[in-house]
Structures are given as C-alpha cells and as structure tokens.
Design an enzyme around this catalytic site. Sequence first.
Site, short mmCIF file in Angstrom:
data_model
loop_
_atom_site.label_atom_id
_atom_site.label_comp_id
_atom_site.label_asym_id
_atom_site.label_seq_id
_atom_site.Cartn_x
_atom_site.Cartn_y
_atom_site.Cartn_z
N GLY A 13 39.98 35.45 37.58
CA GLY A 13 38.74 35.20 36.86
C GLY A 13 38.69 33.87 36.15
O GLY A 13 37.60 33.29 35.97
N ASP A 36 49.84 31.64 42.72
CA ASP A 36 49.40 33.02 42.51
C ASP A 36 50.10 33.89 43.55
O ASP A 36 50.11 33.54 44.73
CB ASP A 36 47.88 33.16 42.66
CG ASP A 36 47.36 34.48 42.11
OD1 ASP A 36 47.75 35.54 42.65
OD2 ASP A 36 46.57 34.47 41.15
N SER A 43 37.66 44.12 45.36
CA SER A 43 37.20 44.24 43.97
C SER A 43 37.15 42.90 43.26
O SER A 43 36.52 42.78 42.20
CB SER A 43 38.10 45.20 43.19
OG SER A 43 39.44 44.72 43.17
N LEU A 45 35.74 40.15 44.46
CA LEU A 45 34.68 39.28 44.96
C LEU A 45 33.55 39.07 43.96
O LEU A 45 32.93 38.00 43.96
CB LEU A 45 34.12 39.84 46.27
CG LEU A 45 35.13 40.06 47.40
CD1 LEU A 45 34.42 40.49 48.66
CD2 LEU A 45 35.99 38.82 47.65
N LYS A 60 45.82 34.72 47.86
CA LYS A 60 44.77 33.97 47.17
C LYS A 60 44.96 32.46 47.32
O LYS A 60 43.97 31.72 47.46
CB LYS A 60 44.73 34.34 45.69
CG LYS A 60 44.11 35.69 45.41
CD LYS A 60 44.02 35.96 43.91
CE LYS A 60 43.31 37.27 43.64
NZ LYS A 60 43.19 37.55 42.19
N ASP A 104 46.62 36.34 33.61
CA ASP A 104 46.10 37.47 32.85
C ASP A 104 47.22 38.32 32.28
O ASP A 104 47.02 39.48 31.92
CB ASP A 104 45.18 38.33 33.73
CG ASP A 104 45.90 38.89 34.96
OD1 ASP A 104 47.13 38.65 35.10
OD2 ASP A 104 45.25 39.57 35.77
N ASN A 105 48.40 37.72 32.18
CA ASN A 105 49.60 38.44 31.75
C ASN A 105 50.17 37.75 30.51
O ASN A 105 50.57 36.58 30.59
CB ASN A 105 50.62 38.42 32.89
CG ASN A 105 51.89 39.15 32.57
OD1 ASN A 105 52.33 39.21 31.42
ND2 ASN A 105 52.50 39.71 33.59
N CYS A 162 44.19 45.90 26.23
CA CYS A 162 43.57 44.74 26.87
C CYS A 162 43.19 45.06 28.31
O CYS A 162 42.11 44.69 28.79
CB CYS A 162 44.51 43.55 26.83
SG CYS A 162 44.79 42.88 25.17
#
Length: 243
Positions: A13, A36, A43, A45, A60, A104-105, A162
């Site tokens: 994102g 990545d 999910s 997209l 990715k 995101d970690n 989170c």
Amino acid sequence: MATERILIVGLGGLGVPALWALARAGAQRKRLTIVDPDPVELSNLARQVIYRSRDAGTPKVDAAARWLVERFPDVNVERHPIALEASNAARLVAAHDFVIDATDNPAAKFLINDACIAARTPFVYGGVVGMTGQAMTVIPGETACIRCVFETPPDDNENQSCREAGIVGPVAGAIGEMQAAEAMRAWRAQRPLLSGKILTYDASGPARVRIAAVSPRPGCGCGAWKPESRDARSRREPQSPGN
C-alpha cells in the site's frame, strides 16, 4: 545530499504509490532497487494499483518491474524478491543513497532504522493504521530516528490491534506519495521537508495534516542528540529584566 540510488523496501500500500510517483518524476535517470518477498494476491488489487489480475501469484518485484519498463523503458530497476532481514539489511542499505521504508511490519521498520543509522543513509519512514498515516525522514546523526520516537517495537497485542485495523488505500496512497516527495527532494540535493519532523495525516473526519518537530532522545544510540554547552543554553534562556 545528491541522491542517485533509491531503495524501496515493500511494494504494498505504501511502496506502490511511492514507486509510481518516483517513476513519474524521472526514475529512468536514477537507480531504483525494489525489495519484497511476497507474490501479488487478488486482494491487493484494490489499493495496489499497478498490479493486474494476470499478476496474481507473480512476485511483486517482477510485476512491478514489468509495469515500470512498459511505461518507462529507460528505467534502471534492480529486483530482490526477498525479505529484508538482519542478514542482508546492512548490505542492501549501504549500496544506496536513500531508503523508502514502505513495510507493514514494525520489526522491519526498526531493522531499516538501525541499518540506515549504521550506514549513515537517510531514509523516510511511513506507516498507516486504519484512517491515520505518518511519515518522518531521518538524517542519521542529525535528526531524531525511529527509536528516538518509539524506542522499541510494539508488543504482540499492539501488533494484533494494528493488523485488525488494517489500512485504507487512499491514506496509504497519500503517505506513499509523501515518501516519494521526500526522496525527490534528496534527488535534487535539497533537504527533505520532514527531516526532524513527523507528519500525521488523519482522514477519520475532515482530512487533517499536522507536522510536528521531533527532538532526538537523550540516550538513544543514533547519535543525533548533542548535549549543549552551558553557555549555549544561557544564550537562549530569557534573562530577567534589570531594575
């Protein structure tokens, strides 16, 4: 601070809008490295808009590189379909002039922070939870780092909260674009706007943006905190009016 080599860690994102913004700004004249470990999922997209249904199951980094080359044939992009870990973070960070933390970690964010501090490589942190996002640029040895602000990664309960909150695509897009803008300022040998500052974007009501100064924390190992001399403090402190 002229920047030629940009490392983007994470192509979700945050990383997707950051990559798109950099490409529009002339990425073909720079070296981009994308990291990545994950494949594209259907999910993804809705908010990771460079991917298509045909990319499902594709790493990715491969799908993103293909998207870049189709639109910007001269782009110089290096792909690493791996997770950033303690075993490779120092090497990857040291090979670049600026890092975009699009992970995101929380553990990965602290790893990026520590590797960038050790290599003295500037980076921009980004994070999104629900309708709120944050961004902050760290200049090692000069400005507050992630450990100055948060000290340690959140515990498992906080991490779970989170994950349950998730992220909202437009909020992630806004923060990713801001991260790209910080990298672009470094490209132009300009000081990034968010050096020593944290931007908070709150879209839970009428959209609000707040930028606050962040001071280095005494005792943090990043080396940005510098104890002032007694004379320097006295020059800043207001003096009592004379009789």
